[in-house]
Motif scaffolding. Sequence first.
Motif, PDB file in Angstrom:
ATOM      1  N   ARG A 287      -9.623   4.571   0.263  1.00 57.57           N
ATOM      2  CA  ARG A 287      -8.594   3.913   1.062  1.00 57.57           C
ATOM      3  C   ARG A 287      -8.835   2.408   1.131  1.00 57.57           C
ATOM      4  O   ARG A 287      -7.884   1.620   1.024  1.00 57.57           O
TER       5      ARG A 287
ATOM      6  N   ASP B  31      -4.663  12.538  -1.374  1.00 57.56           N
ATOM      7  CA  ASP B  31      -3.433  12.338  -0.618  1.00 57.56           C
ATOM      8  C   ASP B  31      -3.368  10.978   0.086  1.00 57.56           C
ATOM      9  O   ASP B  31      -2.707  10.048  -0.349  1.00 57.56           O
ATOM     10  N   GLU B  32      -4.105  10.856   1.175  1.00 59.28           N
ATOM     11  CA  GLU B  32      -3.988   9.658   2.009  1.00 59.28           C
ATOM     12  C   GLU B  32      -4.425   8.374   1.296  1.00 59.28           C
ATOM     13  O   GLU B  32      -3.706   7.365   1.342  1.00 59.28           O
TER      14      GLU B  32
ATOM     15  N   GLN C 278      -1.807   7.157  -0.951  1.00 62.00           N
ATOM     16  CA  GLN C 278      -0.674   6.579  -0.233  1.00 62.00           C
ATOM     17  C   GLN C 278      -0.967   5.135   0.184  1.00 62.00           C
ATOM     18  O   GLN C 278      -0.097   4.269   0.109  1.00 62.00           O
ATOM     19  N   TYR C 279      -2.180   4.882   0.638  1.00 53.81           N
ATOM     20  CA  TYR C 279      -2.548   3.512   0.990  1.00 53.81           C
ATOM     21  C   TYR C 279      -2.494   2.602  -0.232  1.00 53.81           C
ATOM     22  O   TYR C 279      -2.053   1.448  -0.149  1.00 53.81           O
TER      23      TYR C 279
ATOM     24  N   ALA D  42       1.730  12.166  -1.760  1.00 57.02           N
ATOM     25  CA  ALA D  42       1.307  10.863  -2.260  1.00 57.02           C
ATOM     26  C   ALA D  42       2.176  10.417  -3.429  1.00 57.02           C
ATOM     27  O   ALA D  42       2.467   9.220  -3.587  1.00 57.02           O
TER      28      ALA D  42
ATOM     29  N   THR E  53       3.829   7.607   9.212  1.00 60.45           N
ATOM     30  CA  THR E  53       3.055   6.474   8.708  1.00 60.45           C
ATOM     31  C   THR E  53       3.987   5.468   8.055  1.00 60.45           C
ATOM     32  O   THR E  53       5.113   5.785   7.665  1.00 60.45           O
TER      33      THR E  53
ATOM     34  N   GLU F 180       3.710   4.226   5.206  1.00 58.08           N
ATOM     35  CA  GLU F 180       3.955   4.589   3.822  1.00 58.08           C
ATOM     36  C   GLU F 180       5.112   5.571   3.722  1.00 58.08           C
ATOM     37  O   GLU F 180       5.991   5.442   2.871  1.00 58.08           O
ATOM     38  N   HIS F 181       5.149   6.556   4.611  1.00 54.83           N
ATOM     39  CA  HIS F 181       6.202   7.558   4.563  1.00 54.83           C
ATOM     40  C   HIS F 181       7.537   6.966   4.984  1.00 54.83           C
ATOM     41  O   HIS F 181       8.586   7.356   4.449  1.00 54.83           O
TER      42      HIS F 181
END
Length: 1054
Positions: free
Chosen positions: A312, A336-337, A340-341, A366, A431, A433-434
């Motif tokens: 991240r 996943d996370e 996304q970052y 993602a 979030t 990102e979403h």
Amino acid sequence: MQPIPLVLQLEGSSSECTPCYNARELRLGGADKLQQQQHSAEYAGIARQDAALKEDNKHAGDLERLAAEVEKARSFFTGTAGRIRFFHAYRDALKLSEQTDDTISVEGVGSHESVWIARDFAKAAISHGVSPNPALLKQSADGTLALRGLGLNDGIARALATVLPRLQHIRRIDISSNNLGDAALAIICQVVTDGCPHLESFDLSRNTIGANAARSIRSLLASGHRLGELRLEGADVDDSECVELTKALVGNRALTELDLSANLIGQAEALNYTNPELVTGPEAIADALNSGRFVLRVLDLSWNFIRNDSARALGTALAGVESLTELRLAHNCFADEPAQYLAAALHENTVLEVLDLSFNAISPRAALVIASMLKVNTSLVLVRLDGNPIGKAGARALMSALQTRGYESRNHALDRKDLEDVLAWMGLVMTEEHVGVVLGEIQRLLAADVFREPNDDSSQVHLDKVTLMHHFWRAVFCLADADDSQCISKSELKAVLHFLGIDVPMKAVAQAIAEYDTDGSGVIEQEEFIQLATQKFARENTAPKTPLCEHGNTPWKVPKSGHLDIVFDYEPAPPSTDQCGSDEGVRGLIHVLKTTPSEQERAAIFDVVTSETELFLTREQAHALLEVARTGQSRVENLARILPQVATPSDCCALIELARLSRTEKLDLMTRLGHAWGPLLNNATGHYSLDMRNPIDRLAARKLAGIANSQRLASQQSGGADTSQHRNWQNFRNERWQGNPIRLTPTWFAALNVGKLKEGSLQFDYVSTEISKHSSRPISERRFRIFLQMLGFGAETNDDPLPQDRGVNGDPHHPVEVADPYINPLAETEVDSVARHWREMIATSRRFISPSFYSEVYDGIGGDGNQVFGHTGKKDGKQGKKKGKKKGGRASKKELERPNSADAAALLASQLQLKPLPPTNPSDQYRKGVHSLRLLKANIGHSYFSAAQVQDLVAKFQPDDILRVEVVLALFSRTLDLQNFATVLDSLEKEECDECVYRLGCLNVFNSMTVDRMYTLNLKIYDERQMASVLVKLAIAEPGENWVAIPTFKHAAR
């Protein structure tokens, strides 16, 4: 650059061999002393010529001659001649190594001449106890010393280090995959630092880099060397070494390409749990990238252990990078996370061109964020996502991103702040990102004009809060619909909820789909998903109550003296979710039902809960209660008891679908609930014949009272027109109590428990004026075809048989037939429920009762609409009868308001104009149509239809008596585009159309765009008089002759 194949070099340099170095001499492998001296002399002569040529070039300063000299130095080691020269140099080195007299001077020591370099290299190798490897022969035309995978040992590496500073034409050194030791690598790195300023690329991959070599590499990077490329692939670099290496890189303005693939970087991530202060290699690289002092253009971190916080941090650091154009992160675990970052950071990155995320366990969620990034990032030219489980949703989003990349929507009214406001309004926390992903999908749909209404040529799409909420859910559905099938399965719906940050068990997901999955396919369609989501997350805008005012708008103040009497006027209202019991309380009740051993006791508890109390249930609570209701009754009987206690109609529809009843069971349930079925399911439009001795009919009356009051207030607050029959904003029409015309209001039903209102018959038509929600959409064509098949139209289906009639006696749920003066003239030779229903509809139809019947009696009651029969019920009974006896003669206004008035009944009989009697019993065709109609009512649920679908559905029924009118009544409240409802009426026969207008009201079905038709209006009835006024205004406003026939007008008889 890959080394040029040796065979090509051999072919290219064969013409440069001198005559003395022929193949025969090479094959001999040895010669006499004289021959060796001759060769040595000639070899030395060539060396002196090379030195003289170099000296001339130095003084002349001719660049071309310098380049030629470099080429000549390189060519000394190439081809067959080069091999021969090297082995002659090796022979000289052996001779020198055997020399024991140190006073004898050795020619060419330290010289840059190729001949002495070869000799010194061989001598150094011999001194380290190894046979000289012809390493110097591995030079390519571009100045690369390619020693990859040659099995060099530390002795050869040390020997090479002694001559490297003298190989001025070498620009790239590749000693990878040789399993060199730490000390040898340290020496080479130090030599490169001190004596090879011309070196541009250095490859140390697949060797063992220890503390000494790592220290030398850091010195090399921190020395200001102009080295531009450093490769350390598979060099056993761990997190601590990576941290130190990164520190040396800060401030280095020369290195542009760094390869750290296949190392141990990120392996210390697990230690962060016990040592949070530990800085891993990726975190150190992220800090260096954030510092802005990196000039790296290519960074390869593939095949490492980068994951979790390290991943991240590295992904987030890409937002501010100004030089990095290629980043390779394959075979890590961004998952996943972190992925996304990384994608969110690349929204702001404008320089990265190549990104490799292959085999990183990238999730579909993602992938959606990456797809959103690709729509706005225009610098990337290559993205690798091989070997990632992105799923269908991720793949579809990525393909869509490529199609719409760089597109700017023509609608500039939508921004991130608007979407965030809507999310806050719905209570969703997502979030950043979403939010960006959904925003990008909305922009894509806007670009495709998905939200644009037909015949809308405007350049802007209106985006208020409700509209944007609808767009939001449509975009979420499109992101989840991986195969573009316009429906999503359980797994896809669960993925959507997880994407929104809502983690629910699969059982709850299955229940959500079951609410709309009428055909048992296990999927939910787009419009159904949007409707489900908006019902779940939409927040009602409750207007604040106005202050209590005594006169005008001045708030009333409580006086300091005197007495105050307060009378609360209760107006019935439908229940709300605020009246629902707590989840904890319902769980306690369920626990009691589960632990109660006796079935009789469980039945008693269940009866208390479902005895029409003021405590209501949500769909989840009701379903949980239904699952544990072991009361000795059938599931349908238990559900019929629970449904009236469910708070909202949408929850009632959902509960019925969650119960997974068959069509036969739904018909049974609808029969048990009788007239309460429509009001419970928010489909109240229709004809009602209520027996007040029947508890189900009394329940229907109370539910209708609440609905009517709610719709009246909504109509008044909306600023619309009054479309009622009596100019009182009420939706009741053609009302009769015990055969006497009355005017119903919701407060009339408040007297149901008083006096004679406990028994008697009440007939009326009700027209729902509720405006459907903005998010409502008609069912899809696929669902509509399935719906038609279920009703017995279209493809053959195994229809459930018509349920056996339960009769009248002994069934508390079945309406009790009450004697009616306008039904008695019909001979009742058939007594089943269909026949009774048919006679009731015929007896109250327009063709059987003269249109002047109600108007004359209503005129006698009063035209202002304020006098309402039975408001409190206190004047009912003997007192009213006595007053009626004293009056005599013509009935007065008050007498007409009271039930069972003899004079009112006489007036009613005199006013009644009977038409020719219809047949005694319904036809077989009507009976078959009624079965389909009952299936329609039982299975309509929360479905909505377009006017075109309603027209198609009505056309499936035969024009038998009043059958198609009943179908229109059943579908009126579920027609979304009522502005097109005239097309449904036009498809009917003239008598059927008049009957629909009679029961629904001309103002409720009127459309000013389609007024071309014949009108027969009774001007004593308010809504028909208003209709006449509208037609007159239209006739005046529009040009030409609009009234094509001479209007016929007849004054009322006096």
